[in-house]
Scaffold this active site. Structure first.
Site, PDB file in Angstrom:
ATOM      1  N   LYS A 112      49.277  41.572  41.078  1.00 45.14           N
ATOM      2  CA  LYS A 112      49.745  42.900  41.509  1.00 45.14           C
ATOM      3  C   LYS A 112      50.013  42.913  43.026  1.00 45.14           C
ATOM      4  O   LYS A 112      50.972  43.530  43.493  1.00 45.14           O
ATOM      5  CB  LYS A 112      48.688  43.952  41.130  1.00 45.14           C
ATOM      6  CG  LYS A 112      48.889  45.327  41.720  1.00 45.14           C
ATOM      7  CD  LYS A 112      50.053  46.099  41.128  1.00 45.14           C
ATOM      8  CE  LYS A 112      50.209  47.444  41.844  1.00 45.14           C
ATOM      9  NZ  LYS A 112      51.262  48.279  41.313  1.00 45.14           N
ATOM     10  N   LYS A 121      47.043  51.494  51.112  1.00 46.39           N
ATOM     11  CA  LYS A 121      45.815  50.906  50.536  1.00 46.39           C
ATOM     12  C   LYS A 121      46.113  49.526  49.948  1.00 46.39           C
ATOM     13  O   LYS A 121      45.383  48.562  50.174  1.00 46.39           O
ATOM     14  CB  LYS A 121      45.283  51.870  49.459  1.00 46.39           C
ATOM     15  CG  LYS A 121      44.036  51.468  48.753  1.00 46.39           C
ATOM     16  CD  LYS A 121      44.218  50.987  47.331  1.00 46.39           C
ATOM     17  CE  LYS A 121      45.006  51.860  46.409  1.00 46.39           C
ATOM     18  NZ  LYS A 121      45.155  51.316  45.058  1.00 46.39           N
ATOM     19  N   THR A 173      44.546  49.658  41.035  1.00 51.71           N
ATOM     20  CA  THR A 173      44.824  48.548  41.952  1.00 51.71           C
ATOM     21  C   THR A 173      43.695  48.510  42.965  1.00 51.71           C
ATOM     22  O   THR A 173      43.546  49.431  43.777  1.00 51.71           O
ATOM     23  CB  THR A 173      46.168  48.751  42.689  1.00 51.71           C
ATOM     24  OG1 THR A 173      47.185  48.949  41.719  1.00 51.71           O
ATOM     25  CG2 THR A 173      46.498  47.539  43.548  1.00 51.71           C
TER      26      THR A 173
END
Ligand code: NAD
Length: 296
Positions: free
Chosen positions: A180, A248, A105
């Site tokens: 995502k 993150k 990701t």
């Protein structure tokens, strides 16, 4: 070995980053019959895959020179960039017609830039981030959100099928990461709702199991409520999906929503709460450890 496995073993794969997620994903590719060369800065992670037939490479360059398709499953954008483009990186070893699939990701904008740099070398790239956590990686049931050329996606389908169950083509390169990040927004806000519901039930003196049974049997149920609240009740804060990785991802989400003009208050709220968790030193806990930013 059946016919399908024989075919797959002709496609040589490389896998860079065989940690919590990448390790079991690589194992599933080996079980499906693919030939696999692996690299991780922690060699011990690679060694676990040798009994399944993996060969260990000394660098991303060496992985690329042994592979038709190179898969990366690394922590963040700068580390993916380093594995692809730094000295001894993937680009130094790319075979003609090779492909790169990044399943980490990372930033959607970074992804598009990496894709352009690879395209200039004649290499196609897909972004294919995943959902489903370590259990999905082990069970081969990940949700995989793929961006890039449709034709390349179709060709790579047997690779995705070895690792995931719901494989979704989302459009051009970068759209996998964007999808995502939508997933992360919905998941993190669900988690916040579940955690706050638990805190409220506790503070009000409600019977917690009774409350959760009632709430979880109706429209307020969620994966977070069903899976992470029981862990909190057992005071199990092990990762799974760590606060560090969630922070993150929520940072990437907010950079993206800002670039679209902002006004996504839930995205801002969960980012600020996970930032507080980081400041409090909770980064190694699973993201259910969000509750620990409040006193019991
Ligand atoms: P991890 O830290 O367990 O694994 C990353 C691996 O990369 C480690 O084995 C590490 O040694 C290796 N690595 C780090 N820097 C490297 C470098 N420069 N060169 C080579 N190897 C290097 O992380 P993870 O949980 O497997 O997550 C990987 C990616 O998947 C992240 O982008 C994360 O956001 C995403 N993800 C994680 C989960 C989860 O539940 N853990 C779920 C979905 C997506």
């Amino acid at each position: 070995m059946n016919e399908e496995s024989k075919q797959q073993s002709k496609t040589k794969l490389g896998f860079i980053g065989v940690g919590v997620m990448g390790g079991p994903m690589a194992a599933n590719l080996l079980r499906a019959g693919f030939e696999l060369s692996v690299f991780d800065q922690a060699r011990s992670q690679c060694e676990k895959l040798v009994p399944l037939g993996a060969s260990i490479a000394d660098s991303p360059r060496q992985v690329a020179s042994a592979s038709d398709v190179v898969i990366t499953m690394l922590p963040d954008t700068p580390i993916v960039e380093q594995a692809l483009f730094a000295e001894n990186g993937v680009v130094e070893g790319l075979k003609p017609d090779a492909m790169v699939i990044d399943m980490s990701t990372i930033s959607p904008l970074g992804t598009v830039e990496f894709g352009k740099r690879l395209a200039a070398l004649g290499c196609e790239m897909l972004d294919a981030p995943v959902s489903g956590g370590p259990a999905g990686a082990i069970g081969g049931t990940l949700g995989i959100m793929v961006g890039g050329s449709r034709e390349v996606f179709d060709r790579c389908m047997p690779i995705f099928q070895a690792m995931g169950k719901t494989i979704t083509y989302t459009g051009p390169l970068g759209n996998g990461q964007k999808t995502k990040l939508v997933n992360q927004l919905v998941g993190a806000t669900n988690l916040l709702g579940a955690v706050e519901g638990l805190r409220l039930a506790r503070r009000a003196g409600l019977d917690v199991p009774t409350t959760l049974k009632a709430v979880g049997s109706g429209v307020a149920n969620s994966w977070m409520l069903a899976n992470l609240i029981p862990m909190i009740l057992k005071e199990d804060f092990a990762p799974g999906f760590s606060i560090r990785l969630q922070h993150k991802d929520l940072k990437l989400l907010n950079e993206w929503t800002d670039s679209l003009g902002g006004d996504f208050p839930a995205a801002e709220m969960v980012f600020s709460l996970f930032s507080k968790a980081m400041e409090m030193g909770l980064q190694g806990q699973g993201n259910q450890g969000l509750i620990n930013i409040w006193k019991p």
